[in-house]
Design a protein around this motif. Structure first.
Motif, PDB file in Angstrom:
ATOM      1  N   PHE A  31       0.840  -1.190   0.000  1.00 44.28           N
ATOM      2  CA  PHE A  31       0.000   0.000   0.000  1.00 44.28           C
ATOM      3  C   PHE A  31       0.883   1.250   0.000  1.00 44.28           C
ATOM      4  N   GLN A  32       0.511   2.245  -0.838  1.00 40.97           N
ATOM      5  CA  GLN A  32       1.261   3.496  -0.880  1.00 40.97           C
ATOM      6  C   GLN A  32       0.467   4.682  -0.346  1.00 40.97           C
ATOM      7  N   GLU A  33      -0.755   4.863  -0.867  1.00 40.40           N
ATOM      8  CA  GLU A  33      -1.542   6.026  -0.452  1.00 40.40           C
ATOM      9  C   GLU A  33      -2.974   5.907  -0.952  1.00 40.40           C
ATOM     10  N   TYR A  34      -3.817   6.801  -0.440  1.00 43.47           N
ATOM     11  CA  TYR A  34      -5.155   6.985  -0.989  1.00 43.47           C
ATOM     12  C   TYR A  34      -5.116   8.232  -1.855  1.00 43.47           C
ATOM     13  N   LEU A  35      -5.513   8.089  -3.116  1.00 40.05           N
ATOM     14  CA  LEU A  35      -5.544   9.228  -4.031  1.00 40.05           C
ATOM     15  C   LEU A  35      -6.789  10.085  -3.840  1.00 40.05           C
ATOM     16  N   PHE A  36      -7.868   9.434  -3.451  1.00 39.47           N
ATOM     17  CA  PHE A  36      -9.158  10.109  -3.443  1.00 39.47           C
ATOM     18  C   PHE A  36     -10.068   9.413  -2.445  1.00 39.47           C
ATOM     19  N   VAL A  68     -21.655   9.178  -9.154  1.00 39.95           N
ATOM     20  CA  VAL A  68     -23.100   9.311  -9.259  1.00 39.95           C
ATOM     21  C   VAL A  68     -23.630  10.221  -8.160  1.00 39.95           C
ATOM     22  N   GLU A  69     -24.491  11.157  -8.563  1.00 39.42           N
ATOM     23  CA  GLU A  69     -25.205  12.049  -7.648  1.00 39.42           C
ATOM     24  C   GLU A  69     -26.679  11.659  -7.668  1.00 39.42           C
ATOM     25  N   ILE A  70     -27.498  12.402  -6.957  1.00 40.65           N
ATOM     26  CA  ILE A  70     -28.927  12.102  -6.908  1.00 40.65           C
ATOM     27  C   ILE A  70     -29.558  12.175  -8.297  1.00 40.65           C
ATOM     28  N   ASP A  71     -29.326  13.253  -9.043  1.00 43.94           N
ATOM     29  CA  ASP A  71     -29.965  13.451 -10.349  1.00 43.94           C
ATOM     30  C   ASP A  71     -28.979  13.637 -11.491  1.00 43.94           C
ATOM     31  N   SER A  72     -27.776  13.068 -11.362  1.00 45.93           N
ATOM     32  CA  SER A  72     -26.797  13.168 -12.440  1.00 45.93           C
ATOM     33  C   SER A  72     -25.655  12.184 -12.186  1.00 45.93           C
ATOM     34  N   PHE A  73     -24.790  12.063 -13.178  1.00 45.03           N
ATOM     35  CA  PHE A  73     -23.535  11.337 -13.005  1.00 45.03           C
ATOM     36  C   PHE A  73     -22.475  12.078 -13.803  1.00 45.03           C
ATOM     37  N   THR A  74     -21.222  11.998 -13.323  1.00 44.91           N
ATOM     38  CA  THR A  74     -20.144  12.784 -13.909  1.00 44.91           C
ATOM     39  C   THR A  74     -18.946  11.902 -14.207  1.00 44.91           C
ATOM     40  N   LEU A  75     -18.375  12.094 -15.386  1.00 46.38           N
ATOM     41  CA  LEU A  75     -17.110  11.461 -15.743  1.00 46.38           C
ATOM     42  C   LEU A  75     -15.998  12.335 -15.188  1.00 46.38           C
ATOM     43  N   TYR A  76     -15.135  11.741 -14.360  1.00 47.49           N
ATOM     44  CA  TYR A  76     -13.989  12.450 -13.783  1.00 47.49           C
ATOM     45  C   TYR A  76     -12.700  11.863 -14.317  1.00 47.49           C
ATOM     46  N   ARG A  77     -11.678  12.704 -14.371  1.00 48.43           N
ATOM     47  CA  ARG A  77     -10.339  12.277 -14.753  1.00 48.43           C
ATOM     48  C   ARG A  77      -9.357  12.745 -13.689  1.00 48.43           C
ATOM     49  N   PHE A  78      -8.518  11.812 -13.229  1.00 48.00           N
ATOM     50  CA  PHE A  78      -7.476  12.117 -12.260  1.00 48.00           C
ATOM     51  C   PHE A  78      -6.153  12.082 -13.003  1.00 48.00           C
ATOM     52  N   GLU A  79      -5.558  13.259 -13.202  1.00 49.18           N
ATOM     53  CA  GLU A  79      -4.255  13.349 -13.865  1.00 49.18           C
ATOM     54  C   GLU A  79      -3.184  12.938 -12.869  1.00 49.18           C
ATOM     55  N   LEU A  80      -2.577  11.790 -13.070  1.00 52.10           N
ATOM     56  CA  LEU A  80      -1.616  11.263 -12.107  1.00 52.10           C
ATOM     57  C   LEU A  80      -0.351  12.108 -12.016  1.00 52.10           C
TER      58      LEU A  80
END
Length: 195
Positions: A31-36, A68-80
């Protein structure tokens, strides 16, 4: 390279999700870390055991996922390389938190999802999502069609588990569906025969 894991932290009752995290493990498995971390305390989801994060995947030197939210969903990108999380696209969907079940992200960033009826959809930013596979139109007198566990191959074709038909299926560009792995015949031997 590193291994990125979607981890759920359950509360003391061992059932409800308190948070979801993206954990990083080294190539040797340490284990190294939690990113999010996504806390579940900001939504009124008392007594529910549902993910908010889906489809964590490594693409183009970064991680992509659906939130996912209550009335939407979002595509996220984590730039490493920059340790930066950004929203790429939000999709409106009434009651998304309770209605949507699984997600997939194609290599070109196209998002697909299944609903709790078992149909497969292509997400559109304007909210007019396109039904690609209507589960009520498939199946037979013995088996319902229920789409779960979505994924995309390198060419962007959607692959899904149809738990009702007990098949792994692939959606082709012309809209037809092919069976990748079909139903096997039921076992005729009883388990004691294998000893």
């Amino acid at each position: 390279g590193n291994l990125y894991v979607h981890d759920r932290l359950l509360n003391e009752n061992g059932k409800n999700i308190d948070s979801e995290r993206i954990a990083v493990f080294s190539p040797s498995g340490r284990f190294q870390e939690y990113l999010f971390e996504e806390l579940h305390s900001d939504l009124d989801t008392q007594g529910e055991n549902r993910n908010r994060l889906y489809s964590l995947m490594y693409l183009n030197s970064g991680l992509e996922m659906i939130r996912v939210e209550i009335d939407s969903f979002t595509l996220y990108r984590f730039e490493l390389s920059e340790a930066r999380l950004e929203a790429v696209q939000t999709y409106r969907y009434e009651n998304a938190y309770h209605e949507l079940m699984n997600f997939a992200i194609a290599p070109d960033g196209q998002v697909y999802f299944s609903d709790k009826v078992g149909s497969l959809w292509q997400a559109n930013a304007n909210g007019s999502h396109v039904c690609l596979y209507d589960s009520t139109q498939h199946g037979d007198e013995n088996f319902y069609s229920i789409v779960t566990e979505l994924g995309c191959d390198a060419d962007g074709r959607v692959i899904f588990n149809d738990v009702g038909l007990r098949e792994i299926r692939r959606l082709l560009p012309d809209g037809s569906v092919e069976t990748v792995i079909g139903r096997g015949e039921p076992m005729t031997e009883i388990p004691e025969d294998f000893n």
